[in-house]
Scaffold this motif. Structure first.
Motif, PDB file in Angstrom:
ATOM      1  N   ASP A  80     -42.354  20.254  63.367  1.00 34.59           N
ATOM      2  CA  ASP A  80     -43.297  20.813  64.328  1.00 34.59           C
ATOM      3  C   ASP A  80     -43.948  19.644  65.076  1.00 34.59           C
ATOM      4  O   ASP A  80     -44.835  18.972  64.534  1.00 34.59           O
ATOM      5  CB  ASP A  80     -44.355  21.627  63.576  1.00 34.59           C
ATOM      6  N   ARG A 115     -48.081  20.151  65.611  1.00 37.45           N
ATOM      7  CA  ARG A 115     -48.972  19.973  64.457  1.00 37.45           C
ATOM      8  C   ARG A 115     -48.574  18.789  63.588  1.00 37.45           C
ATOM      9  O   ARG A 115     -49.301  18.399  62.703  1.00 37.45           O
ATOM     10  CB  ARG A 115     -48.972  21.245  63.613  1.00 37.45           C
ATOM     11  N   ARG A 116     -47.356  18.279  63.820  1.00 39.94           N
ATOM     12  CA  ARG A 116     -46.802  17.157  63.047  1.00 39.94           C
ATOM     13  C   ARG A 116     -46.705  17.511  61.567  1.00 39.94           C
ATOM     14  O   ARG A 116     -47.147  16.763  60.681  1.00 39.94           O
ATOM     15  CB  ARG A 116     -47.607  15.873  63.272  1.00 39.94           C
ATOM     16  N   TRP A 125     -42.047  22.924  58.762  1.00 42.67           N
ATOM     17  CA  TRP A 125     -41.998  24.322  58.335  1.00 42.67           C
ATOM     18  C   TRP A 125     -40.710  24.555  57.545  1.00 42.67           C
ATOM     19  O   TRP A 125     -39.644  24.067  57.933  1.00 42.67           O
ATOM     20  CB  TRP A 125     -42.041  25.258  59.541  1.00 42.67           C
ATOM     21  N   ARG A 143     -45.413  25.199  54.580  1.00 41.87           N
ATOM     22  CA  ARG A 143     -45.837  24.209  55.575  1.00 41.87           C
ATOM     23  C   ARG A 143     -46.103  22.908  54.827  1.00 41.87           C
ATOM     24  O   ARG A 143     -46.996  22.832  53.982  1.00 41.87           O
ATOM     25  CB  ARG A 143     -47.105  24.698  56.267  1.00 41.87           C
ATOM     26  N   ASP A 146     -47.223  18.963  54.909  1.00 41.90           N
ATOM     27  CA  ASP A 146     -47.946  17.967  55.682  1.00 41.90           C
ATOM     28  C   ASP A 146     -47.522  16.579  55.194  1.00 41.90           C
ATOM     29  O   ASP A 146     -47.853  16.184  54.073  1.00 41.90           O
ATOM     30  CB  ASP A 146     -49.451  18.149  55.484  1.00 41.90           C
ATOM     31  N   GLY A 181     -46.643  25.327  70.684  1.00 38.92           N
ATOM     32  CA  GLY A 181     -46.771  25.356  69.238  1.00 38.92           C
ATOM     33  C   GLY A 181     -46.537  26.739  68.648  1.00 38.92           C
ATOM     34  O   GLY A 181     -46.692  26.926  67.458  1.00 38.92           O
TER      35      GLY A 181
END
Length: 253
Positions: A205, A208-209, A212, A223, A225, A253
């Protein structure tokens, strides 16, 4: 015609077009939405061999990328190979993957495919033998080969970030591999919240960096991170959700 060719993977083009990879036949199709017209290519090899295309070469925005010669690359699930299509000439060719040491007794199947930002390397995953590797499209030679600890790890649809960090979902072991394609070093392997959820794909993504991860046995989307190495969970509204692909609009996004 498109129904008979078994559309399996869809990829955006940088010009707003839609590319369709066939899987069952050797036809690749491109839709121009503005004109509502299709262009198709018969991608049999120079020697007349059939090709089973799974994924086309795409980058961090999940848009089809070409190499410096304008060729679109693909993973060939039928021949355990990578190959190219030259949209200008219609020429297509494949390069069969070498055997992985210690795992030659199992049938290897080419699956996911991504292209690095230099547009000189593609990275692929292989089902059946728990491995992934790279191919130099300039020299047309295989380079890196990575064997996962489990032969049944099941790496499937890959994704890559704008920093050329690759994410490999492991369908069989319920994990996510984070791998630096520039240094050719693993950053980490992370257990999903449910290791039985069978992650089918990973999608970077760019807004949002985060990554997914659609699942085929968990009724959730995860998700990841990369900064905190933590997972978020989005439940699906019903059971029996078998997710194969997930895409993100790079603008909204």
């Amino acid at each position: 015609m498109l129904f008979r060719s078994g559309p399996h993977s869809l990829h955006r083009g940088t010009d707003g077009s839609l590319w369709v990879a066939p899987f069952f036949t050797s036809v690749v199709a491109r839709l121009d939405p503005s004109r509502e017209t299709w262009q198709t290519w018969d991608t049999t090899t120079i020697n007349g061999e059939g090709i089973g295309i799974h994924d086309l070469s795409f980058g961090y925005e999940h848009e089809v990328l070409t190499d410096a010669k304008g060729r679109v690359w693909y993973s060939d699930i039928d021949n355990n190979a990578v190959g190219y299509l030259d949209p200008r000439t219609g020429e297509a060719e494949i390069f069969r993957m070498p055997e992985v040491p210690g795992r030659a007794e199992r049938r290897a199947v080419a699956y996911g495919l991504v292209m690095t930002s230099d547009r000189s390397h593609i990275w692929y995953s292989q089902l059946g033998i728990g491995a992934f590797g790279s191919f130099n499209v300039d020299t047309e030679e295989f380079e890196t080969s990575v064997q996962l600890p489990s032969i049944n790890a099941g790496p499937r649809r890959l994704t890559i970030s704008d920093d050329d960090i690759m994410y490999v979902p492991l369908f069989g072991s319920g994990q996510l591999v984070e791998y630096d394609t520039k240094t050719q070093e693993e950053i980490g392997t992370y257990d999903l919240p449910d290791t039985g959820s069978a992650p089918y794909a990973a999608t970077w993504d760019p807004v949002r960096r985060v990554v997914w991860i659609p699942t085929s046995n968990g009724n959730v989307i995860y998700r990841f991170d990369p900064r905190s190495k933590e997972f978020g969970v989005i439940p699906l509204p019903r059971e029996g959700g078998y997710l194969r692909m997930l895409d993100v609009d790079p603008q909204s996004g």
